[in-house]
Design an enzyme around this catalytic site. Structure first.
Site, PDB file in Angstrom:
ATOM      1  N   ASP A 124       0.840  -1.196   0.000  1.00  0.00           N
ATOM      2  CA  ASP A 124       0.000   0.000   0.000  1.00  0.00           C
ATOM      3  C   ASP A 124       0.873   1.242   0.000  1.00  0.00           C
ATOM      4  O   ASP A 124       1.716   1.421   0.885  1.00  0.00           O
ATOM      5  CB  ASP A 124      -0.916  -0.008   1.238  1.00  0.00           C
ATOM      6  CG  ASP A 124      -1.974   1.102   1.166  1.00  0.00           C
ATOM      7  OD1 ASP A 124      -1.839   2.008   0.306  1.00  0.00           O
ATOM      8  OD2 ASP A 124      -2.926   1.063   1.968  1.00  0.00           O
ATOM      9  N   ASN A 182      -9.494  -3.642   2.145  1.00  0.00           N
ATOM     10  CA  ASN A 182      -9.540  -3.295   0.727  1.00  0.00           C
ATOM     11  C   ASN A 182      -9.205  -4.468  -0.198  1.00  0.00           C
ATOM     12  O   ASN A 182      -9.749  -4.584  -1.282  1.00  0.00           O
ATOM     13  CB  ASN A 182      -8.622  -2.124   0.432  1.00  0.00           C
ATOM     14  CG  ASN A 182      -9.116  -0.842   1.089  1.00  0.00           C
ATOM     15  OD1 ASN A 182      -8.338  -0.104   1.690  1.00  0.00           O
ATOM     16  ND2 ASN A 182     -10.411  -0.582   1.002  1.00  0.00           N
ATOM     17  N   LYS A 240      -1.426  -1.706  -4.126  1.00  0.00           N
ATOM     18  CA  LYS A 240      -2.162  -0.442  -4.179  1.00  0.00           C
ATOM     19  C   LYS A 240      -1.132   0.672  -4.355  1.00  0.00           C
ATOM     20  O   LYS A 240      -0.333   0.948  -3.459  1.00  0.00           O
ATOM     21  CB  LYS A 240      -2.968  -0.232  -2.896  1.00  0.00           C
ATOM     22  CG  LYS A 240      -3.794   1.054  -2.930  1.00  0.00           C
ATOM     23  CD  LYS A 240      -4.326   1.427  -1.563  1.00  0.00           C
ATOM     24  CE  LYS A 240      -5.543   0.601  -1.205  1.00  0.00           C
ATOM     25  NZ  LYS A 240      -6.049   0.984   0.141  1.00  0.00           N
ATOM     26  N   ASP A 252      10.266 -12.025 -22.817  1.00  0.00           N
ATOM     27  CA  ASP A 252       8.945 -12.643 -22.838  1.00  0.00           C
ATOM     28  C   ASP A 252       7.944 -11.671 -22.217  1.00  0.00           C
ATOM     29  O   ASP A 252       8.312 -10.634 -21.674  1.00  0.00           O
ATOM     30  CB  ASP A 252       8.933 -13.924 -22.003  1.00  0.00           C
ATOM     31  CG  ASP A 252       9.976 -14.926 -22.464  1.00  0.00           C
ATOM     32  OD1 ASP A 252      10.548 -14.732 -23.548  1.00  0.00           O
ATOM     33  OD2 ASP A 252      10.220 -15.884 -21.702  1.00  0.00           O
TER      34      ASP A 252
HETATM   35 CA   LIG Z   1      -4.126  -0.436   3.023  1.00  0.00          CA
HETATM   36 CA   LIG Z   2      12.761 -14.337 -23.967  1.00  0.00          CA
HETATM   37 CA   LIG Z   3      -7.742   0.201   3.896  1.00  0.00          CA
END
Ligand SMILES: [Ca+2]
Ligand SMILES: [Ca+2]
Ligand SMILES: [Ca+2]
Ligand SMILES: [Ca+2]
Length: 497
Positions: free
Chosen positions: A204, A237, A242, A390
């Protein structure tokens, strides 16, 4: 022969004090390995720069916050280590749940903390408000708020190979795995970390009290956040990563995520959450989150969002038109199905780390031979195997069968032979660093005495040229040793006067 000699003098050159602590110790003891102290706080009182506190294996029942306040220097760190690769568990479970009851409060600078588990604190397992610390191979679990939080302007900390899980606050809406948030400073760096089943978010970066800071994550996994240890959904949450947000929706947290994986998070895998700062996502993989990717609200002037070389197994979510995108798996002509991966079974994702603290080898979400996502990306400056990068967090290596590793993004470096050599009295030592890391370059004489510390600092990826001047030294053989994140290279040089 040569090897054992070098190892011998590496050990024998350490004249700095070692202070031992044991759950069975006593504070009237001398603090040697045979006569250890009982209290970590007492060891903190005794420690001098360049000393190491070793915690002998076992469970330390701690009922009060441990404050780490001393300030080291770039060339003289303080160290707090679990001894000899064994684990020391700091169990704060007897603490009352209370926002002043953090387990460890690290306000000091230049600490290296390694091999310690922190459990059950009345608030954060560890709160870092100091800078230039390195927290490595530690775990934070079942704390009553975020496992590891960074704030109060703290900058330039490295969080390496740490796990944070089963953290839950009473209201369930605050406890994240790792939280460089609120008034955090810039340039904190996470590498090889995992966050799972925290009641709020895995990572977060929500802002309050600071603005326009930067955080870097590489090779980090975030899963099952928004669930409790019991497996029940939390009321938090529930996001994997986040990437910011603020009360008035104006503040900026600039995030760079490379080779990060988000899966099975209850709400979102990679979530902007009204962050107004830059968000760079390279080679990320998302699977089975409520929503895999979500960047939907306009950024502040001069800020950019970029998602490139990334994979979504299932619907990718929402990335607004302003998000720069290249070669993501939801573009034509790619198709993403379970067959693109060796395994979509999460087996092993929360398994034990290797002895050096690095992530376990897994097959989960690694590309299977023949996938159209192999060699389908563009070069974004991350090392790769084959003709081109990739898509996703794990590069396919045709030379490895069975369980795959994360080798390609392991920190590595090169140390070149000094030039000129032999020399008198000046010579250059070149080295290069692939990923940002803590680098120590030291010169020793032939009997293992340290002559000089040339580098002892965080270095960004790049090439470095260091001058070594030996005017005061006598002719002979010297060694220079580069230590980068615990990996060591040694070379010999000859001074001829
Ligand atoms: Ca949080
Ligand atoms: Ca590759
Ligand atoms: Ca929160
Ligand atoms: Ca495919």
């Amino acid at each position: 022969m040569k090897h054992s000699f070098i190892i011998f003098f590496l050990i024998s050159i350490n004249f700095f004090a070692q202070i031992f602590v044991s759950p069975d110790g006593n504070d009237t003891n001398s603090g040697t390995i045979d006569s250890p102290l009982a209290s970590i706080v007492e060891a903190m009182n005794l420690i001098q720069p360049q000393d190491t506190i070793y915690l002998l294996a076992g469970v330390y029942k701690v009922s009060e916050k441990i404050s780490i306040t001393k300030n080291g220097y770039a060339d003289s760190l303080y160290c707090l280590f679990g001894y000899n690769g064994e684990r020391a568990l700091l169990d704060f479970s007897s603490m009352e749940v209370n926002s002043s009851n953090r387990g460890i409060s690290l306000s000091g600078t230049y600490w290296h903390i390694y091999g310690i588990d922190v459990k059950g604190a009345g608030d954060n397992g560890m709160h870092v408000s100091g800078s230039f610390n390195r927290i490595e191979f530690c775990t934070f679990y079942e704390n009553n708020d975020t496992g590891l939080q960074i704030g109060n302007g703290a900058s330039d900390n490295q969080i390496i190979n740490c796990d944070s899980y089963f953290n839950a606050d009473p209201g369930q809406g605050n406890a994240d795995g790792f939280a460089p948030k609120l008034d955090v400073g810039s340039n904190n760096y996470f590498y090889g970390c995992r966050a799972w089943q925290n009641s709020d978010d895995g990572w977060d970066g929500y802002m309050r009290g600071n603005d326009d800071v930067s955080t870097i994550l590489e090779n980090c996994w975030s899963f099952k956040n928004g669930y409790l240890k019991s497996g029940n959904a939390s009321s938090g949450n529930g996001n994997g990563f986040k990437l910011g947000g603020s009360d008035d929706k104006t503040l900026m947290h600039n995030f760079t995520l490379k080779n990060c994986v988000a899966f099975d998070n209850r709400i979102k895998g990679f979530d902007q959450n009204n962050n107004k700062g830059s968000m760079i996502l390279y080679n990320c993989t998302a699977y089975r989150n409520g929503t895999n990717y979500s960047i939907v609200s306009t950024l502040n002037d001069g800020k950019i969002a970029n998602v490139t070389n990334s994979i979504s197994l299932g619907n990718y979510g929402t990335l607004d038109n302003f998000v720069e995108q290249q070669t993501n798996s939801w573009f034509t002509p790619f198709t993403v199905t379970e067959e693109d991966f060796i395994s979509i079974d999460t087996l092993g994702v929360r398994g034990p780390r290797k002895s050096d603290g690095s992530l376990p080898d897994i097959n989960f979400l690694h590309l299977a031979n023949g996938s159209d996502l192999i060699d389908a990306g563009i070069d974004v400056g991350i090392s790769f195997i084959g003709t081109t990068p990739d898509l996703g967090a794990f590069e396919f290596d045709p030379n490895i069968t069975g369980v795959l590793t994360n080798e390609k993004i392991k920190n590595d470096f090169t140390l070149e032979q000094n030039y000129p050599n032999p020399f008198n009295p000046n010579t250059s030592i070149n080295f290069s660093v692939k990923n940002k890391s803590f680098v120590k370059l030291e010169v020793f004489d032939v009997v293992g005495r340290k002559i000089k510390t040339l580098v002892n600092d965080w270095k960004n990826s790049g090439n470095y040229k260091i001058n070594f001047e030996a005017k005061e030294l006598s002719s002979g053989i010297y060694f220079y040793i580069l230590n980068e994140n615990g990996q060591i290279q040694t070379k010999k040089m000859t001074l001829v006067k």
